[in-house]
Design an enzyme around this catalytic site. Structure first.
Site, PDB file in Angstrom:
ATOM      1  N   ASP A 458       0.827  -1.208   0.000  1.00  0.00           N
ATOM      2  CA  ASP A 458       0.000   0.000   0.000  1.00  0.00           C
ATOM      3  C   ASP A 458       0.862   1.259   0.000  1.00  0.00           C
ATOM      4  O   ASP A 458       2.063   1.220   0.313  1.00  0.00           O
ATOM      5  CB  ASP A 458      -0.912  -0.026   1.235  1.00  0.00           C
ATOM      6  CG  ASP A 458      -2.279   0.564   0.968  1.00  0.00           C
ATOM      7  OD1 ASP A 458      -2.394   1.421   0.078  1.00  0.00           O
ATOM      8  OD2 ASP A 458      -3.237   0.169   1.665  1.00  0.00           O
ATOM      9  N   ASP A 524     -10.850   1.426  -3.370  1.00  0.00           N
ATOM     10  CA  ASP A 524     -11.381   0.991  -2.078  1.00  0.00           C
ATOM     11  C   ASP A 524     -12.896   0.856  -2.129  1.00  0.00           C
ATOM     12  O   ASP A 524     -13.510   0.410  -1.161  1.00  0.00           O
ATOM     13  CB  ASP A 524     -11.003   1.999  -0.981  1.00  0.00           C
ATOM     14  CG  ASP A 524      -9.606   1.729  -0.444  1.00  0.00           C
ATOM     15  OD1 ASP A 524      -8.985   0.749  -0.883  1.00  0.00           O
ATOM     16  OD2 ASP A 524      -9.138   2.509   0.412  1.00  0.00           O
TER      17      ASP A 524
HETATM   18  C1  GLA Z   1      -5.875   1.522   2.197  1.00  0.00           C
HETATM   19  C2  GLA Z   1      -6.232   0.403   1.255  1.00  0.00           C
HETATM   20  C3  GLA Z   1      -7.302  -0.451   1.867  1.00  0.00           C
HETATM   21  C4  GLA Z   1      -6.802  -1.017   3.172  1.00  0.00           C
HETATM   22  C5  GLA Z   1      -6.368   0.114   4.085  1.00  0.00           C
HETATM   23  C6  GLA Z   1      -5.666  -0.416   5.324  1.00  0.00           C
HETATM   24  O1  GLA Z   1      -6.931   2.402   2.348  1.00  0.00           O
HETATM   25  O2  GLA Z   1      -6.630   0.920   0.019  1.00  0.00           O
HETATM   26  O3  GLA Z   1      -7.670  -1.496   0.992  1.00  0.00           O
HETATM   27  O4  GLA Z   1      -5.736  -1.891   2.938  1.00  0.00           O
HETATM   28  O5  GLA Z   1      -5.465   0.994   3.443  1.00  0.00           O
HETATM   29  O6  GLA Z   1      -5.300   0.599   6.172  1.00  0.00           O
END
Ligand code: GLA
Length: 726
Positions: A458, A524
């Site tokens: 990430d 997301d």
């Molecule tokens: C980001 C990612 C999510 C998740 C969160 C975890 O927002 O896009 O899918 O992994 O971080 O903190």
């Protein structure tokens, strides 16, 4: 006719051509677009002659030329291919050709042109590689000659530029935000520069992504269109530029490149700057034709994922930071039961990480939450026949972490102090000695100890003030180069490790990161209405097997929209599918449907991840028809989706794109994940036959006349499978 000493180099592949004439002092671009067929010497001479435009009033006294490296020396008043200065001097590059190398294959080839600018002591090589897919990959290298003036040459910008014809009059590019990536926007091309500058340290949630210019009105299936994608995971620039005098015989230019920060690239004698690759493609068959070239390019890569893409369960929207080992073991049990093949433990497993306020940087297991470490979960997952995956965010740090307390100097920030936090976090200075080694050590240890098969990597904040202390040296590009190095080394050490590129969803989706990762997290947002659009446009560049698509909870956690599980499941099928919800709470009926869905995906996986993506041009945005058709035309799966209502009583006949009109097809509605809810008293006659799997129709009817589609209620989808009839 043309100068008989001139050489003309045509590169041809898959119905497209790129032709350069090796004129002095700098070669010029004769053509980029549709294939012109095999060109005889006379044809080439004709192309050269017709590349000579009129001499305009009050203008240059010779015909303008659009060269492979446009600068003011050609009378080019648009964005130059490069600019910079040598300690305040040598600011008007005057290039001459020093060499060319040509390789022409049956399908494509490569042309490299070497140029030199004596005043600045710069040697430049621009390389055009026409891939068998018809994608033209352009990159350049700029080297200071070893015996050049010792002062560093300050390189301000390098931009790849290819010409567009007058008829390319409409621009399509993308914007977006968290949970709504890759929103298309269109505008007419006018005089001036339309530029998209990205200064977020990554392509961003509003990434321009792929800038296309086409004959106005171009659609998915029709129209001529030219596009470019910059394969770079940091600051970048796209432009479409049109001057009244045109660009040589052409009308406008399409440009791309890395956006350089002032003072970031200073070339001492012997230094080389290598640009990212800009991938250009032309299509005479609309946006689907363009997508097809990119998908072919990606699938041709030796590193393209070859193993069947495993169904994923990701823990994020199931448990968030609430890491209770017992609960996660139960989640793994249920995952295996419904047919999941890879279990991914998301954020929340490492030291101090009880919320997003602390812990980033401390990549060891939190023993307060996981007293026995992660081994019991990882082993359990494997014993259930699944792979184990783990979330990390290596480039980031919370100030509330042991790492930041131990190494405050590792935070990427001006010497006067860090700017505002974003999501409570800061960026690590990857150009600082020791940082990459530290991260490599931590990641290597995790992958080894827990047998991690997959990292969700990430990158949750934007990179601002990317300067490295104590002199506040610009370091935006150094960050990206260090990241690439880190990923490359980790993958060398663990060749079977797969990595997902995530950045708050789809904030880092580009072919630079995908050269070293195996898929992207598109967004997301797991809401199927939003996902229909996000996936359709992410698919403009990426084939579905590279695009993570999960079935989320109901109501959606990012939009609060309530939707049927049939619609959520049908939508997530057209990507690399996964589940992201607490399925221990599902009813028996929901579990049965999830199980049927993973089975359906496994059955259709070769088609979904090997076929050609097709999208129909329909009036309005309320209804979508998209699908995947096998390259030999023997099979297809379509999704007929309704995202909103519209005034029409019935959709009428809708041609199914991409089928072979010469074949006959068995038409079958797949009911494995249920039927959508319909907005009629009884459906079109064919529907019942297709639900019962006893319908065969001629390809010509399906492609030319079309099927009268049923009217669905909003937020519903119907899956239609076609197989060649025996
Ligand atoms: C980001 C990612 C999510 C998740 C969160 C975890 O927002 O896009 O899918 O992994 O971080 O903190």
């Amino acid at each position: 006719m043309a100068d008989s000493t001139a050489r003309i180099v045509p590169l041809r592949a898959a119905g497209t051509a790129f032709v350069v004439e090796l004129t002095e002092p700098v070669p010029r671009v004769l053509h980029w677009g549709a294939d012109l067929g095999p060109l005889s010497a006379d044809d080439l001479a004709a192309l050269s002659l017709t590349a000579e435009p009129a001499v305009l009033n009050n203008s240059l006294d010779s015909p303008r030329r659009f060269t492979v490296w446009p600068t003011e020396a050609d009378g080019w008043a648009g964005t130059p291919a490069h600019h910079g200065h040598l300690d305040g001097g040598a600011a008007a590059p005057r290039l001459t050709t020093t060499g060319t190398s040509v390789r022409q294959d049956a399908e494509g080839g490569e042309l490299a042109v070497s140029l030199t600018d004596a005043a600045a002591g710069l040697d430049i090589t621009i390389t055009y590689r026409l891939e068998p897919s018809g994608v033209l990959a352009v990159h350049s290298e700029i080297t200071r000659q070893p015996d050049a003036d010792p002062a560093p040459y300050d390189l301000a910008q390098v931009t790849a530029l290819l010409p567009l014809p007058r008829r390319a009059g409409e621009i399509l590019d993308f914007t977006g935000k968290w949970s709504r990536e890759r929103s298309p926007q269109r505008r007419p091309l006018a005089h001036g520069t339309y530029a998209r500058d990205v200064r977020r340290g990554k392509p961003g949630l509003d990434s321009p992504y792929l800038v296309a210019v086409g004959v106005p009105g171009f659609g998915f299936r029709e129209g001529e269109v030219w596009g470019v994608h910059v394969a770079w995971s940091g600051d970048q620039r796209y432009l479409v530029e049109q001057l009244p005098e045109g660009a040589g015989v052409h009308a406008a230019v399409l440009g791309g490149g890395e956006l350089l920060r002032a003072g970031e690239v200073r070339l001492a004698p012997g230094d080389t700057h290598r640009t990212p690759v800009c991938h250009y493609a032309w299509s005479g068959a609309g946006l689907d034709g363009l997508a097809d070239r990119f998908h072919t390019l990606l699938r041709d890569r030796p590193g393209h994922p070859r193993r069947p893409r495993p169904v994923i369960l990701n823990s994020w929207e199931a448990v968030y930071f609430d890491h209770d080992p017992e609960r996660l073991l139960r989640l793994a049990d249920r995952a295996a039961e419904v047919g999941v093949e890879r279990f991914v433990l998301d954020d929340g497993w490492f030291r101090g990480r009880r919320s997003d306020r602390a812990g980033l940087g401390d990549w060891t297991v939190d023993r307060e939450v996981w007293p026995d470490g992660l081994a019991p979960l990882a082993d359990h997952v494997r014993s259930l026949g699944m792979e184990f995956g783990l979330w990390v965010e290596p480039e980031m740090v919370n100030l509330d972490s042991d790492l930041a307390r131990r190494h405050p100097e590792w935070v990427l920030a001006p010497a006067c102090g860090a700017g505002p936090a974003a999501r409570q976090q800061h960026v690590l200075d990857l150009s600082h000695p020791g940082v990459v080694d530290h991260l490599l050590g931590a990641l290597d240890a995790l992958v080894t100890e827990y047998g991690v098969a997959y990292l969700k990597w990430d990158h949750n904040r934007e990179v601002h003030e990317a300067v490295s202390g104590p002199a506040d040296r610009p370091a935006a590009r150094a960050q990206v180069e260090a990241l690439y190095g880190l990923l490359d080394t980790l993958r060398q050490r663990h060749p079977s490790l797969e990595i997902e590129s995530c950045a708050s969803g789809g904030g880092r989706v580009d072919l630079g990161i995908l050269a070293r990762t195996d898929r992207v997290w598109a967004s997301d947002c797991n809401d199927p209405v939003e996902r229909q659009s996000i996936q359709r446009w992410t698919g403009q560049l990426l084939p579905p097997e590279l695009v993570g698509a999960h079935v989320g909870p109901d109501p959606s956690h990012t939009t609060a929209r309530v939707s049927s599980d049939t619609f959520r499941l049908a939508t997530a099928l057209f990507g690399h599918p996964g589940i992201e919800q607490d399925i221990t709470r599902c009813t028996d009926e929901e579990v049965a449907r999830l199980t049927a869905w993973t089975a359906l995906y496994r059955e259709l996986r070769p088609l979904l991840h090997g076929g050609r993506t097709v999208r129909a041009d329909l009036p309005g945005d309320a209804t979508l028809l998209h699908g995947v058709v096998a390259h030999d035309g023997t099979a297809a799966l379509y999704c007929w989706a309704r995202v909103a209502t519209s005034p029409e009583g019935q959709p009428g006949r809708v041609p199914l794109p991409g089928l072979d009109p010469a074949r006959r097809y068995r038409v079958r509605v797949r009911t494995d994940v249920g039927l959508p809810s319909f907005h009629h008293r009884s459906g079109p006659a064919w529907l019942t036959e297709a639900i019962d799997d006893r319908l065969t129709l001629p390809g010509a009817l399906l492609t030319a006349a079309g099927l009268p589609m049923p009217q669905l209620n909003p937020e519903q989808a119907l899956l239609i499978e076609l197989r060649q009839a025996d």
